[in-house]
Design a protein around this motif. Sequence first.
Motif, PDB file in Angstrom:
ATOM      1  N   VAL A  75       0.837  -1.214   0.000  1.00  0.00           N
ATOM      2  CA  VAL A  75       0.000   0.000   0.000  1.00  0.00           C
ATOM      3  C   VAL A  75       0.864   1.253   0.000  1.00  0.00           C
ATOM      4  O   VAL A  75       0.638   2.182  -0.786  1.00  0.00           O
ATOM      5  CB  VAL A  75      -0.948   0.000   1.224  1.00  0.00           C
ATOM      6  N   LYS A  76       1.845   1.293   0.871  1.00  0.00           N
ATOM      7  CA  LYS A  76       2.656   2.516   1.045  1.00  0.00           C
ATOM      8  C   LYS A  76       4.023   2.450   0.359  1.00  0.00           C
ATOM      9  O   LYS A  76       4.722   3.470   0.278  1.00  0.00           O
ATOM     10  CB  LYS A  76       2.874   2.763   2.541  1.00  0.00           C
ATOM     11  N   HIS A  77       4.407   1.260  -0.118  1.00  0.00           N
ATOM     12  CA  HIS A  77       5.720   1.070  -0.755  1.00  0.00           C
ATOM     13  C   HIS A  77       6.864   1.452   0.175  1.00  0.00           C
ATOM     14  O   HIS A  77       7.863   2.037  -0.259  1.00  0.00           O
ATOM     15  CB  HIS A  77       5.807   1.861  -2.072  1.00  0.00           C
ATOM     16  N   ILE A  91       7.857  -6.700  -5.221  1.00  0.00           N
ATOM     17  CA  ILE A  91       9.045  -5.877  -5.437  1.00  0.00           C
ATOM     18  C   ILE A  91       9.159  -5.490  -6.908  1.00  0.00           C
ATOM     19  O   ILE A  91       9.412  -4.318  -7.239  1.00  0.00           O
ATOM     20  CB  ILE A  91      10.315  -6.625  -4.978  1.00  0.00           C
ATOM     21  N   PHE A  92       8.956  -6.453  -7.810  1.00  0.00           N
ATOM     22  CA  PHE A  92       9.040  -6.151  -9.234  1.00  0.00           C
ATOM     23  C   PHE A  92       7.946  -5.172  -9.667  1.00  0.00           C
ATOM     24  O   PHE A  92       8.164  -4.328 -10.536  1.00  0.00           O
ATOM     25  CB  PHE A  92       8.956  -7.435 -10.061  1.00  0.00           C
ATOM     26  N   TRP A  93       6.774  -5.276  -9.054  1.00  0.00           N
ATOM     27  CA  TRP A  93       5.704  -4.338  -9.361  1.00  0.00           C
ATOM     28  C   TRP A  93       6.113  -2.910  -8.996  1.00  0.00           C
ATOM     29  O   TRP A  93       5.930  -1.974  -9.784  1.00  0.00           O
ATOM     30  CB  TRP A  93       4.430  -4.718  -8.621  1.00  0.00           C
ATOM     31  N   VAL A  94       6.675  -2.744  -7.815  1.00  0.00           N
ATOM     32  CA  VAL A  94       7.124  -1.423  -7.374  1.00  0.00           C
ATOM     33  C   VAL A  94       8.275  -0.928  -8.247  1.00  0.00           C
ATOM     34  O   VAL A  94       8.344   0.256  -8.609  1.00  0.00           O
ATOM     35  CB  VAL A  94       7.543  -1.463  -5.890  1.00  0.00           C
ATOM     36  N   LEU A  95       9.174  -1.838  -8.625  1.00  0.00           N
ATOM     37  CA  LEU A  95      10.290  -1.454  -9.481  1.00  0.00           C
ATOM     38  C   LEU A  95       9.808  -0.957 -10.845  1.00  0.00           C
ATOM     39  O   LEU A  95      10.314   0.034 -11.379  1.00  0.00           O
ATOM     40  CB  LEU A  95      11.233  -2.645  -9.681  1.00  0.00           C
ATOM     41  N   ILE A  96       8.828  -1.650 -11.394  1.00  0.00           N
ATOM     42  CA  ILE A  96       8.276  -1.246 -12.693  1.00  0.00           C
ATOM     43  C   ILE A  96       7.581   0.105 -12.595  1.00  0.00           C
ATOM     44  O   ILE A  96       7.710   0.960 -13.472  1.00  0.00           O
ATOM     45  CB  ILE A  96       7.297  -2.322 -13.214  1.00  0.00           C
ATOM     46  N   LYS A  97       6.850   0.302 -11.488  1.00  0.00           N
ATOM     47  CA  LYS A  97       6.085   1.542 -11.324  1.00  0.00           C
ATOM     48  C   LYS A  97       6.983   2.733 -10.995  1.00  0.00           C
ATOM     49  O   LYS A  97       6.751   3.844 -11.471  1.00  0.00           O
ATOM     50  CB  LYS A  97       5.026   1.364 -10.229  1.00  0.00           C
ATOM     51  N   HIS A  98       7.974   2.522 -10.159  1.00  0.00           N
ATOM     52  CA  HIS A  98       8.785   3.644  -9.667  1.00  0.00           C
ATOM     53  C   HIS A  98      10.229   3.629 -10.174  1.00  0.00           C
ATOM     54  O   HIS A  98      10.957   4.596  -9.950  1.00  0.00           O
ATOM     55  CB  HIS A  98       8.791   3.643  -8.125  1.00  0.00           C
TER      56      HIS A  98
END
Length: 439
Positions: free
Chosen positions: A140-142, A175-182
Amino acid sequence: MKWFKQKSNIVVGILFLITCLSVLRKPIVYFPDSTGYLEVYLIRSAGYPMFLKLIQFIFGSYFEFGLIATQLLIGLASIYFFVKAIQKHFNIGLLLLTLLTIALLFPYYFNGRIANNVLSEALSYALYIAVITRFVNFFVKHEKKQLVLALPILFLLLTVRTQFFYLILVAILMIFWVLIKHKQWKSYRIILGLYMLLPIVTIFVDKTYHKIAHNHFVSTPWTGIHLAAPAYYVSDADDEAIFTDPEEKELFRKIHQQLVEEKLNITIPVNREVESLTSRYISNYTTVANKTIYKLSDAHFDSNLSENERFILVDSINKKMAFPLAMHNFKKWFKLYYGNVIFGFSSIEYLLLNVFILLFSLVMLFKRNDVLSRIISLLLLCSLGNVLAISIGIHAVFRYTFYNDWVIFLVVFLLLTYWGKYKKSEENNNKLHSESSVF
């Protein structure tokens, strides 16, 4: 908001008090598996036996009370922090918060009363909820520190029950989702590496524990029996030809013949009005795995070997034979696996409901990436992952699936809360629009 937090704390506190009174007035319950944990059998991984030893050391002659109280308190603490995390991220109403807490407390009242049992479920349930709480906070908050805090808890959980290895994959996907997004590749390299190393570390610690406790540097031996059970169940006599080792051929012949004689093989027809091929496997799993595969495998080896040495050999040979046997009968094996997954969700309708909501939430995650889609996607992925993981070998009974029984309740509560907020926002917009029209 302060008023709401005070009210919610009071309600949760009352529910916890009722739970304590209910659990503490019931006696401790021992099961056949309890002996293996208490006496530190080779076939039990380190987590729960070491936990029991710690309780015995602290409480001494008050071991039974100490175990119940400790298992209960750890569980309540995990549930409290999870409920507070959901309240913080989504601000669900007091009624729904109360219902969620009750759903999370179900295992302490019904279907096993886990805090009163000398079984690993009470500890693994608490650790599982704690890991999920950290995962939710991260997704939710990364906040990277949430994954860091989840890592030791997940390690402890894996030492108690290895069925949760799939949570490592869930963490890596997040982790990969957050990496792709940010696109923060450098800042996540270490934590990503740690999660990828966790299986290796867990296996090494497990082997080291057995070396110290049993003088054998091996992984906890019993996986081979779990994997072999469905493979033997779907086999036929001609499958003997896939094995080149004479010892494996002989063992297969013995086990297959015994299962056929006991009518516990897929080639034996069933009365469709009474049972199915899958339900017969599930209801007779103990006979297939423990009373047939294990006993015949154990008798196959030199009786002069120690019990632990035979355990290791039994696990090794069945683990080796399970994969080619399953692949040679893959269609039948997969049909059994699929039926086991359905059983894990109680019905095909409930399975499809979970899959449909998961797919819908994933679509919304890619389109909107809001709090609702993140939480629902994560929780349903964990719920589905658990059943998919255990159904590979074990029969998907309550003991292995209850960890996520509360998930669908929370999904419904979140959707109701979201719908309520949406309707209220829509009404406010209509009101503002009508007022502007007047002027």
